[in-house]
Design a protein around this motif. Structure first.
Motif, short mmCIF file in Angstrom:
data_model
loop_
_atom_site.label_atom_id
_atom_site.label_comp_id
_atom_site.label_asym_id
_atom_site.label_seq_id
_atom_site.Cartn_x
_atom_site.Cartn_y
_atom_site.Cartn_z
N TYR A 531 -20.54 -27.86 90.19
CA TYR A 531 -21.51 -26.88 89.66
C TYR A 531 -21.56 -26.78 88.23
O TYR A 531 -20.71 -27.39 87.72
CB TYR A 531 -21.26 -25.36 90.08
CG TYR A 531 -19.94 -24.66 89.65
CD1 TYR A 531 -19.92 -24.06 88.65
CD2 TYR A 531 -18.74 -25.26 90.18
CE1 TYR A 531 -18.53 -23.49 88.13
CE2 TYR A 531 -17.50 -24.67 89.83
CZ TYR A 531 -17.54 -23.91 88.75
OH TYR A 531 -16.05 -23.28 88.21
N THR A 532 -22.74 -26.33 87.69
CA THR A 532 -22.79 -26.35 86.34
C THR A 532 -22.72 -24.92 85.71
O THR A 532 -23.38 -24.17 86.11
CB THR A 532 -24.38 -26.84 85.87
OG1 THR A 532 -24.10 -28.03 86.42
CG2 THR A 532 -24.30 -26.77 84.18
N ARG A 533 -21.57 -24.85 84.53
CA ARG A 533 -21.85 -23.47 83.98
C ARG A 533 -22.70 -23.17 83.21
O ARG A 533 -23.49 -24.06 82.83
CB ARG A 533 -20.30 -23.55 83.25
CG ARG A 533 -19.73 -22.09 83.05
CD ARG A 533 -18.34 -22.37 82.52
NE ARG A 533 -18.14 -22.86 81.09
CZ ARG A 533 -17.12 -23.25 80.37
NH1 ARG A 533 -16.11 -22.92 81.03
NH2 ARG A 533 -17.16 -23.83 79.39
N GLU A 534 -22.99 -21.87 82.85
CA GLU A 534 -23.92 -21.57 81.94
C GLU A 534 -24.18 -22.35 80.79
O GLU A 534 -25.16 -22.37 80.14
CB GLU A 534 -24.15 -19.96 81.72
CG GLU A 534 -24.38 -19.14 82.82
CD GLU A 534 -24.50 -17.78 82.49
OE1 GLU A 534 -24.26 -17.31 81.36
OE2 GLU A 534 -24.66 -16.76 83.40
N ASP A 535 -23.14 -22.79 80.08
CA ASP A 535 -23.26 -23.42 78.79
C ASP A 535 -23.59 -24.91 79.14
O ASP A 535 -23.44 -25.82 78.28
CB ASP A 535 -22.01 -23.25 77.83
CG ASP A 535 -20.89 -23.84 78.77
OD1 ASP A 535 -20.75 -24.16 79.93
OD2 ASP A 535 -19.51 -23.52 78.02
N GLY A 536 -23.66 -25.57 80.33
CA GLY A 536 -23.87 -26.73 80.68
C GLY A 536 -22.70 -27.64 80.98
O GLY A 536 -22.96 -28.62 81.35
N GLU A 538 -20.08 -29.29 83.29
CA GLU A 538 -19.94 -29.44 84.78
C GLU A 538 -18.62 -29.17 85.09
O GLU A 538 -17.51 -29.68 84.68
CB GLU A 538 -20.40 -31.27 84.83
CG GLU A 538 -21.74 -31.35 84.83
CD GLU A 538 -22.76 -31.02 85.69
OE1 GLU A 538 -22.37 -30.66 86.86
OE2 GLU A 538 -23.97 -30.71 85.47
#
Length: 598
Positions: A531-536, A538
């Protein structure tokens, strides 16, 4: 009413039991651990309990100088011991029991260099015994009263010469008792120095702790023969470690001495290193005497000054190697070179000759022969790890850079060199002179796929010899030939428990048949997701769901388990370093037990 309330609170409560499914897993017999002889001819299965007993946990414990010891046994407190052993030919699997005394608590299993026998310790309520077993499973007791406070108490000598062991000092009396009235004030001297220090646990606190420390570490160094006879080589010393030269003629001995410290643990106490001749008793050669290391800078990568990490070169009869900081041990100081690695040959009466200077902090050496050794250096601030080929018998030869990478970059990890016993029985690089065998975890964006490679030292090229395949997570346990085609692996999947297999070419054959010890957990579902965290960034995670749950059933209460780590680069932080193919079963205090309750 208050009286009744206080009485209820003060009443003793019995231990509470978990639900039946969880209790069954905690009480199950775990699959044994496996040990192979150095020559890869024999295998040993070691039975282990899932948990320590309440009796084990209730044993007395003394905490001094960073150690936790059992004063009744003179060994570590709350030890995790094996309870049984089976042995057999590696190609066929363990097929017979090893003789052990009733209620044995087995630790420190150690094969002889020749691989035809092994020793082990048995912890009794009053002390630690040394036992010898052969490959038929027959066992005999060799010694009693071992001192295992600082680690394994015995080390093998070559052939039939026996072992060197640390025994509880014969001159030692009863443990010192704490005075009811202090003999004086507790004085902590700064000596006018500034020395920022990290926080350590279980340190010395007063003169009584000092006395306890000296009492329980007091040891005699004893030569124990295979017929049970013995001779003392050193008496009543605070022995920290003993190692024997490959040719069996010398023993390297570390002993601690005052002054002690109330701020750092045993590893930073003053320590003297000497070489003792085993052929000329009484001949002792001093090698190093390190002072108290209570001023090591807190910067990561800092080390103590003086000759450290002293050991035997594995590919030579009797040559010491040692490391000494060139930057004052301070990683925060600018320096062209950080460490110097030197060699000193028997009879150790000359000056060490320098072998290699590092630009980063020394990380270790894997010896091969006079023309090949792999040396590592690392640096915390950059996470850099460099591996060099050096030529031990030609110190003037220019080192050859083999790998230069971030040690947090799992995808770029080339693997660990395979080793095998040499003529001395010591492990050295398994090399044909021009290439190495490398075993790695095989981290990829799709998960872990362990591998075996052949690496050409001159061309810096690799050839893949074997790699794990879905649906299995399969790791390399041993290489049985120089070609890398005859292997022992440990294989598991989500549905199959870990077992050992012999691989020869395309033929695969199991040599163990361990069963699922927790079938109650078999229907728990596991999935690797990215998944990708809010700050981009991975990231990846493993999701476990209760037996029978389907997305259509709706959301569930969810427990998150995460441990923060520092990464130098976003690329490394987002790498997948777990496998979806592992056989997951909870143990101890695992949060995964909650799945069995929905």
């Amino acid at each position: 009413m208050l009286s009744l309330l206080f009485s209820a609170i003060a009443a003793d409560l019995p231990y509470q039991q978990p639900p039946d499914a969880i209790a069954a897993i905690l009480d199950a017999r775990y699959p044994p651990s496996v040990s192979f002889s150095p020559d890869r001819v024999w295998m040993l299965e070691l039975d282990r309990p899932a948990l320590r007993t309440l009796e084990d946990l209730a044993e007395p414990e003394v905490k001094v100088a960073g150690l936790k010891l059992n004063p009744d046994t003179n060994g570590p407190s709350r030890e995790y011991a094996y309870r049984g052993m089976r042995i057999g030919k590696l190609e066929k699997g363990a097929d017979r029991d090893v003789q052990i005394p009733p209620n044995a608590r087995i630790r420190n299993v150690d094969w002889s260099w020749e691989g035809d026998r092994f020793t082990w310790t048995n912890t009794t309520p009053t002390g630690i015994e040394l036992w010898l077993s052969d490959t038929s499973g027959k066992s005999t007791k060799l010694a009693t009263g071992l001192n295992a406070v600082t680690g394994a108490p015995c080390t093998w000598l070559p052939g039939d010469a026996g072992l060197l062991c640390t025994l509880v000092a014969q001159e030692r009396g009863n443990p010192p008792e704490r005075a009811k009235i202090p003999v004086g004030p507790k004085i902590d001297e700064s000596l006018g120095r500034k020395a920022p220090a990290r926080t350590f646990t279980n340190l010395l606190n007063d003169t009584h702790d000092e006395a306890l420390f000296e009492h329980y570490l007091a040891s005699d160094l004893v030569h124990v023969r295979l017929d049970g006879t013995s001779d003392a080589l050193m008496a009543n010393a605070l022995i920290g470690g003993v190692s024997v030269s490959p040719d069996g003629a010398w023993a390297l001995v570390d002993t601690y001495h005052r002054p002690w410290s109330y701020h750092v643990p045993l590893e930073r106490f003053p320590v003297k290193t000497e070489v003792h001749s085993l052929e000329e008793p009484g001949r002792i050669v001093p090698i190093a005497d390190l002072p108290l290391a209570d001023e090591v800078p807190v910067t990561f990568g800092s080390v103590r000054t003086g000759r450290r990490s002293i050991g035997w070169r594995s590919d030579a009869p009797a040559t010491l190697w040692m490391v000494e900081a060139l930057d004052g041990g301070d990683a925060g100081r600018e320096a062209e070179h950080r460490d110097a690695v030197s060699l000193l040959d028997a009879p150790f009466d000359g000056e060490p000759r320098e072998l290699w200077r590092t630009t980063l902090r020394f990380g270790g050496i894997t010896w091969g022969d006079g023309e090949l050794a792999l040396a590592e250096e690392w640096w915390y601030d950059t996470r850099q790890l460099m591996t060099w080929r050096i030529r031990p018998d030609t110190p003037s030869a220019k080192p050859d850079l083999v790998w230069d990478r971030s040690y947090q970059d799992a995808y770029a990890d080339p693997g660990t060199p395979i080793t095998k016993p040499n003529a001395f029985g010591r492990f050295v690089l398994q090399s044909d002179g021009g290439s190495l065998l490398l075993s790695g975890r095989g981290a990829t964006p799709a998960g872990l796929y362990p591998f075996l490679d052949r690496f050409d030292l001159a061309k810096k090229e690799t050839k893949r010899l074997w790699t794990a395949q879905d649906p299995y997570y399969e790791t390399l346990a041993a290489v049985l030939d120089d070609a890398g085609t005859h292997l022992v692996t440990r294989r598991e999947s989500q549905a199959e428990p870990p077992n050992y297999f012999v691989r020869k070419g395309k033929k695969v054959r199991p040599i163990t048949h361990f069963e699922d010890w927790a079938p109650q957990f078999a229907k728990v579902q596991k999935e690797l997701v990215t998944y990708t965290r809010e700050d981009g960034l991975e990231l990846s995670a493993t999701i476990y769901t209760p037996p029978g749950w389907k997305p259509a059933d709706g959301p569930l209460p969810t427990v998150f388990w995460a441990y923060p780590r520092e990464f130098k680069s976003r690329k490394d932080a987002g790498q997948v370093t777990t496998s979806e193919n592992t056989f997951s079963r909870p143990g101890g205090s695992s949060h995964l037990f909650l799945l069995l309750e929905g």
